[in-house]
Design an enzyme around this catalytic site. Structure first.
Site, short mmCIF file in Angstrom:
data_model
loop_
_atom_site.label_atom_id
_atom_site.label_comp_id
_atom_site.label_asym_id
_atom_site.label_seq_id
_atom_site.Cartn_x
_atom_site.Cartn_y
_atom_site.Cartn_z
N ASP A 162 -3.99 7.42 -5.19
CA ASP A 162 -3.24 8.58 -4.75
C ASP A 162 -2.68 8.14 -3.40
O ASP A 162 -3.42 8.07 -2.41
CB ASP A 162 -4.15 9.80 -4.57
CG ASP A 162 -3.35 11.03 -4.17
OD1 ASP A 162 -2.49 10.90 -3.27
OD2 ASP A 162 -3.57 12.11 -4.74
N HIS A 163 -1.41 7.81 -3.34
CA HIS A 163 -0.94 7.12 -2.13
C HIS A 163 -1.02 8.00 -0.88
O HIS A 163 -1.02 7.48 0.23
CB HIS A 163 0.46 6.52 -2.33
CG HIS A 163 1.59 7.50 -2.22
ND1 HIS A 163 1.96 8.32 -3.24
CD2 HIS A 163 2.42 7.78 -1.19
CE1 HIS A 163 2.98 9.07 -2.85
NE2 HIS A 163 3.29 8.76 -1.61
N HIS B 18 -1.69 14.88 -4.87
CA HIS B 18 -1.55 14.83 -3.41
C HIS B 18 -1.93 16.15 -2.71
O HIS B 18 -2.64 16.15 -1.72
CB HIS B 18 -0.11 14.49 -3.01
CG HIS B 18 0.47 13.32 -3.74
ND1 HIS B 18 -0.27 12.20 -4.03
CD2 HIS B 18 1.71 13.09 -4.25
CE1 HIS B 18 0.50 11.33 -4.68
NE2 HIS B 18 1.70 11.85 -4.83
C1 BG6 Z 1 5.06 10.56 -5.62
C2 BG6 Z 1 5.85 11.43 -6.56
O1 BG6 Z 1 3.72 10.53 -6.01
O2 BG6 Z 1 5.17 11.08 -4.31
C3 BG6 Z 1 7.29 11.52 -6.12
O3 BG6 Z 1 5.79 10.90 -7.87
C4 BG6 Z 1 7.39 11.94 -4.68
O4 BG6 Z 1 8.02 12.42 -6.95
C5 BG6 Z 1 6.49 11.09 -3.80
O5 BG6 Z 1 8.73 11.80 -4.28
C6 BG6 Z 1 6.45 11.63 -2.40
O6 BG6 Z 1 5.77 10.71 -1.61
P1 BG6 Z 1 5.97 10.66 -0.04
O7 BG6 Z 1 5.00 9.63 0.42
O8 BG6 Z 1 7.40 10.28 0.20
O9 BG6 Z 1 5.70 12.03 0.46
#
Ligand code: BG6
Length: 484
Positions: free
Chosen positions: A171-172, A234
């Site tokens: 989960d980045h 997230h």
């Molecule tokens: C990803 C989603 O997990 O997170 C994308 O699949 C989204 O749709 C992205 O744009 C948003 O990530 P961040 O780090 O730019 O907030």
């Protein structure tokens, strides 16, 4: 050995290779490392290296030692559904293992279409690739299933080849510095924890808004939408970090156990809860930075009558002693006014307001955690106005990460790859967390499936549908937009 399935894809080029290179450059990657990039296309090693090198140059400013790093990168053409191809991969892995002195340590990264996750792990086992004298780990991108039932099925299949502690579900958001900071702010400061409960906090707001639309991911997004793309993972992960009890140690198992407890205490949603406490939206046309943009239904690979939500907001309640009665408002959407990932903790009013006549209120004390694009924390307080009398005015104590420090902040993926190579699973999603979040999200989806929404219902470049504002005003609150 790091073996990346889907190595010619966007994620590998934008995130994985630049992050691995940066780790290498910072001496955070063992010299005994070999990276196999796996793809279907017919590239030679040289061609592949050229492409990877170009991607790294496009994403990393300082490319010192790049040529050295490239000597560790290899291409392997492979059809993931062809059993025999895994035998060849095993031989190639063994060969690199002895060439680079890898001691049988193997990390498999699945950066590919999720429908292949199970097939790949099955073959990794049957081919003998997972039978190794070193460690074996599996890093897996989302989506992990599309509901609880499919996630369970996938998990069962993967568990045939890897143990839970060998599975690193990405989960980045958990790799973002300021998300990791939530725990530190809470548990390394004496001043927050005593107030961190339903006696002193009136509500917590968690927003992740994007300016971008669906871009070229219409095909995937149509099967997912904001609820499964953002909330299931997230958003609920951030709620868990904000709501968890102090862990007894920073050990991965102890931290994740506390998060699991929170996710298990999410108030179960009946149909009525979903109807009143969750808002879905889809962007129509509008303006972003002075430019007209099309609505979601006009995007590439999106159905003309699509019901896919590109926006979700909701009121999440947690049924435990600490949080009973405190709404956690979550909100996420595409094509909104600004890119912002932010947490706002709003404190209750002081028990008696000495400074104004009866019907006037003091401004709320707020703790704002800016996750992106600004990174920092601010505390909003009331102080005496600089005039005679007793009037107050809001003042702000803020810390924002300096430009210098910001330049050195690493990408979330770099943090996560580093953790995974160390064998630290803290910032990855445990199966028990997933189970609870899917259960929660399934209840919302089930109710939404009953009613066709009136989409589009918000203009691109705005803060989402009106109902999302009403969600809070009904409770006497409002979204803290434009706060830093
Ligand atoms: C990803 C989603 O997990 O997170 C994308 O699949 C989204 O749709 C992205 O744009 C948003 O990530 P961040 O780090 O730019 O907030």
């Amino acid at each position: 050995m790091i073996t990346i399935f889907g190595a010619t894809g966007d994620l590998s080029h934008r995130k994985l290779f630049p992050s691995l290179f940066h780790l290498y450059q910072q001496d955070n990657l063992d010299q005994h490392v070999a990276i196999i990039g796996i793809g279907r296309r017919d590239y030679s090693n040289d061609e592949f290296r050229k492409q990877v090198k170009a991607s790294i140059q496009a994403h990393v400013k300082d490319t010192k030692h790049l040529d050295q790093f490239m000597e560790h990168v290899f291409y392997f053409k492979h059809d993931v559904s062809d059993e025999q191809s895994y035998d060849e991969l095993l031989q190639f892995s063994n060969q690199l293992d002895s060439e680079f002195g890898l001691e049988g340590n193997r990390l498999f990264y699945l950066a590919m279409a999720p429908n292949f996750f199970g097939v790949v792990t099955d073959y990794l086992k049957s081919s003998g690739l997972t039978k190794t004298r070193g460690f074996k780990r599996l890093v897996i991108e989302k989506p992990f299933g599309s509901d609880l039932a499919s996630a369970e099925k996938l998990n069962k299949q993967i568990r045939k080849s890897f143990k839970e502690e060998e599975i690193y579900r990405i989960d980045h958001y958990l790799g973002k510095d300021m998300v990791q900071n939530i725990e530190v702010l809470r548990f390394a400061n004496a001043m927050f924890e005593p107030l961190w409960n339903n006696k002193y906090i009136s509500n917590i707001q968690v927003t992740s808004s994007e300016v971008l639309g669906v871009e070229d991911r219409g095909g995937y997004y149509e099967t997912s939408g904001a609820l499964k793309d953002m909330v299931q993972n997230h958003m609920l992960q951030m709620v868990a970090l904000l709501a968890m009890e102090p862990p007894i140690s920073l050990n991965s198992a102890d931290i994740r156990a506390e998060k699991v407890k929170v996710l298990k205490s999410l108030h179960p949603l009946g149909a009525e809860d979903v109807r009143t406490n969750f808002v879905r939206g889809q962007y129509g046309e509008g303006e972003i930075n002075g430019q007209s943009v099309v609505g979601y239904r006009e995007e590439d690979r999106v159905a003309d009558d699509s019901d896919t939500p590109t926006f979700v907001s909701g009121k999440v309640m947690i049924d435990n002693f600490r949080w009973a009665g405190v709404p956690f408002y979550i909100r996420t959407g595409k094509r909104m006014k600004r890119k912002s990932i932010q947490v706002v903790v709003e404190f209750k009013e002081v028990p008696m307001n000495l400074y104004y006549e009866k019907d006037k209120h003091l401004d709320s004390n707020l703790l704002v955690i800016n996750i992106q694009p600004n990174e920092g924390v601010s505390l909003h307080l009331n102080a005496k106005k600089n005039v005679q009398g007793i009037e107050t005015e809001p003042v702000q104590l803020s810390y924002s990460m300096s430009a210098q420090d910001k330049m050195n902040t690493v990408d979330a993926y770099e943090n996560l790859l580093f953790d995974c190579l160390k064998g630290d699973a803290t910032n990855f999603t445990h199966w028990e967390e997933l189970k609870s979040t899917w259960k929660f999200v399934d209840a919302i989806q089930e109710e939404w499936d009953q009613v066709i929404p009136e989409f589009p219902n918000y203009k691109s470049g705005t803060n989402g549908p009106l109902d999302s504002e009403l969600l809070l005003s009904r409770d006497g609150f409002h979204w803290w937009d434009d706060i830093h």
